[in-house]
Design a protein around this motif. Sequence first.
Motif, PDB file in Angstrom:
ATOM      1  N   CYS A 259       0.785  -1.198   0.086  1.00 43.28           N
ATOM      2  CA  CYS A 259       0.036   0.079  -0.049  1.00 43.28           C
ATOM      3  C   CYS A 259       1.018   1.160   0.004  1.00 43.28           C
ATOM      4  N   PHE A 260       1.901   1.350   0.682  1.00 42.07           N
ATOM      5  CA  PHE A 260       3.003   2.348   0.892  1.00 42.07           C
ATOM      6  C   PHE A 260       3.496   2.612  -0.529  1.00 42.07           C
ATOM      7  N   VAL A 261       4.028   1.271  -1.103  1.00 39.55           N
ATOM      8  CA  VAL A 261       4.805   1.622  -2.559  1.00 39.55           C
ATOM      9  C   VAL A 261       3.694   2.353  -3.457  1.00 39.55           C
ATOM     10  N   PHE A 262       2.350   1.765  -3.563  1.00 38.17           N
ATOM     11  CA  PHE A 262       1.445   2.429  -4.396  1.00 38.17           C
ATOM     12  C   PHE A 262       1.147   4.066  -4.112  1.00 38.17           C
ATOM     13  N   LEU A 263       1.017   4.252  -2.928  1.00 32.11           N
ATOM     14  CA  LEU A 263       0.859   5.727  -2.582  1.00 32.11           C
ATOM     15  C   LEU A 263       1.916   6.457  -2.871  1.00 32.11           C
ATOM     16  N   ALA A 264       3.280   5.899  -2.778  1.00 27.69           N
ATOM     17  CA  ALA A 264       4.448   6.888  -3.049  1.00 27.69           C
ATOM     18  C   ALA A 264       4.911   6.750  -4.545  1.00 27.69           C
ATOM     19  N   SER A 265       4.461   6.102  -5.453  1.00 27.82           N
ATOM     20  CA  SER A 265       4.556   5.922  -6.729  1.00 27.82           C
ATOM     21  C   SER A 265       3.724   6.713  -7.515  1.00 27.82           C
ATOM     22  N   ASP A 266       3.919   6.762  -8.964  1.00 27.95           N
ATOM     23  CA  ASP A 266       3.208   7.592  -9.825  1.00 27.95           C
ATOM     24  C   ASP A 266       2.049   6.768  -9.985  1.00 27.95           C
ATOM     25  N   ASP A 267       1.828   5.414  -9.664  1.00 26.52           N
ATOM     26  CA  ASP A 267       0.600   4.737  -9.933  1.00 26.52           C
ATOM     27  C   ASP A 267      -0.613   5.449  -9.096  1.00 26.52           C
ATOM     28  N   SER A 268      -0.408   6.367  -8.263  1.00 29.44           N
ATOM     29  CA  SER A 268      -1.443   7.004  -7.453  1.00 29.44           C
ATOM     30  C   SER A 268      -1.486   8.369  -7.900  1.00 29.44           C
ATOM     31  N   SER A 269      -0.908   8.787  -8.919  1.00 27.40           N
ATOM     32  CA  SER A 269      -0.787  10.315  -9.180  1.00 27.40           C
ATOM     33  C   SER A 269      -1.973  10.994  -9.001  1.00 27.40           C
ATOM     34  N   TYR A 270      -3.201  10.403  -8.915  1.00 30.07           N
ATOM     35  CA  TYR A 270      -4.216  11.292  -8.905  1.00 30.07           C
ATOM     36  C   TYR A 270      -5.223  10.988  -7.619  1.00 30.07           C
ATOM     37  N   MET A 271      -4.377  10.622  -6.446  1.00 26.16           N
ATOM     38  CA  MET A 271      -4.857  10.242  -5.312  1.00 26.16           C
ATOM     39  C   MET A 271      -4.321  11.137  -4.100  1.00 26.16           C
ATOM     40  N   SER A 272      -4.928  12.030  -3.524  1.00 28.50           N
ATOM     41  CA  SER A 272      -4.382  12.766  -2.141  1.00 28.50           C
ATOM     42  C   SER A 272      -5.425  12.763  -1.220  1.00 28.50           C
ATOM     43  N   GLY A 273      -5.142  12.819  -0.110  1.00 27.29           N
ATOM     44  CA  GLY A 273      -6.142  13.041   0.974  1.00 27.29           C
ATOM     45  C   GLY A 273      -6.804  11.470   1.092  1.00 27.29           C
ATOM     46  N   GLN A 274      -6.369  10.457   0.710  1.00 25.23           N
ATOM     47  CA  GLN A 274      -7.270   9.406   0.691  1.00 25.23           C
ATOM     48  C   GLN A 274      -6.395   8.298   1.872  1.00 25.23           C
ATOM     49  N   VAL A 275      -7.216   7.076   2.190  1.00 29.63           N
ATOM     50  CA  VAL A 275      -7.123   6.551   3.141  1.00 29.63           C
ATOM     51  C   VAL A 275      -7.085   4.847   2.527  1.00 29.63           C
ATOM     52  N   LEU A 276      -5.952   4.105   2.474  1.00 29.03           N
ATOM     53  CA  LEU A 276      -6.021   2.790   2.268  1.00 29.03           C
ATOM     54  C   LEU A 276      -6.254   1.838   3.380  1.00 29.03           C
ATOM     55  N   HIS A 277      -7.011   0.675   3.442  1.00 29.00           N
ATOM     56  CA  HIS A 277      -7.378  -0.213   4.382  1.00 29.00           C
ATOM     57  C   HIS A 277      -7.177  -1.723   4.331  1.00 29.00           C
ATOM     58  N   PRO A 278      -5.660  -2.038   4.661  1.00 32.26           N
ATOM     59  CA  PRO A 278      -5.251  -3.302   4.595  1.00 32.26           C
ATOM     60  C   PRO A 278      -5.534  -3.971   5.940  1.00 32.26           C
ATOM     61  N   ASN A 279      -6.846  -4.541   6.223  1.00 29.65           N
ATOM     62  CA  ASN A 279      -7.067  -4.866   7.505  1.00 29.65           C
ATOM     63  C   ASN A 279      -7.839  -6.100   7.897  1.00 29.65           C
ATOM     64  N   GLY A 280      -7.689  -7.124   6.652  1.00 27.75           N
ATOM     65  CA  GLY A 280      -8.457  -8.428   7.178  1.00 27.75           C
ATOM     66  C   GLY A 280      -9.696  -8.384   6.833  1.00 27.75           C
ATOM     67  N   GLY A 281     -10.341  -7.571   6.305  1.00 27.66           N
ATOM     68  CA  GLY A 281     -11.832  -7.701   5.561  1.00 27.66           C
ATOM     69  C   GLY A 281     -12.698  -6.922   6.405  1.00 27.66           C
ATOM     70  N   THR A 282     -12.302  -5.981   7.451  1.00 30.44           N
ATOM     71  CA  THR A 282     -13.232  -5.221   8.247  1.00 30.44           C
ATOM     72  C   THR A 282     -13.406  -4.253   7.274  1.00 30.44           C
ATOM     73  N   VAL A 283     -15.010  -3.940   7.189  1.00 35.21           N
ATOM     74  CA  VAL A 283     -15.556  -2.978   6.433  1.00 35.21           C
ATOM     75  C   VAL A 283     -15.551  -1.601   6.989  1.00 35.21           C
TER      76      VAL A 283
END
Length: 286
Positions: A259-283
């Motif tokens: 998740c940190f690789v994605f958010l630091a790379s150009d793959d997430s170039s149109y994302m800011s102010g967002q939160v990713l949730h690697p949490n084992g399936g908790t919605v």
Amino acid sequence: MAQQESRQPPQHQDSRPGHQAPMDPQPSETRPGYRGSGKLRDKVALITGGDSGIGRAIAVLYAREGAKVGILYLNEDEDARETRRLVEAEGQPCTILSGDVGQEETCRKAVESMIGEHGRIDILINNAAEQHPQTSIEDITAEQLERTFRTNIFGQFFMVKAALPHMNEGACIVNTTSVTAYKGSPELLDYSATKGAIVAFTRSLSMALADRGIRVNAVAPGPIWTPLIPSTFDEEKVESFGGNVPMKRAGQPDEVAPCFVFLASDDSSYMSGQVLHPNGGTVVNG
């Protein structure tokens, strides 16, 4: 196939935020099979809490993606040296810096060291944190409250303040929050309060820095097997740790680091102010 429940052997450490060497089993942090593709080639990344756990996993994958790495940690020298070894094994340099992230002078000196070596900071990862379970708010002392806030949220302010003059357009900041910011935790009142503050900080800072071309996002892990867990909870809770999520197991640091690789790379170039949730399936909402 149904998800199998996984448990850890009962264990406890007396010192916080914990050491990795005594943990059984050892956390998985190098993500075997993950192939770098130059997503962070020649970037300079500074990671707080980078000696072990999620911070170490981020450092390893960043190095695998071509980044030069610096880690700031409290006092876990053996763990920090192992992180440096793993980063260098990926063919990248690793600067290790010790000190209390809750003190502004520590953050300033850490940034100065990275600038002295590399001239800039492209990626700032605010990951350092601590927690102190209490059964009642009446048991949370003023000293504990201040300590938790200093490490978890003051430290993020201090790091951004120190690093920002050395970050150019295209740089990014990624903050570690927690699932507790969204669903709460009755025994981690001060910790979950800081994690909620980090979500608001991330959203507000992203807007404040948009005109400078600096993106700010966050990651909200669920139960992850790191040294913080056996140093925080008793043996019974450690044994069942992670069993209450839909996947019925604790996650591993290297399941969070991408998740940190994605958010630091150009793959997430149109994302800011967002939160990713690697949490084992908790919605969660938001």
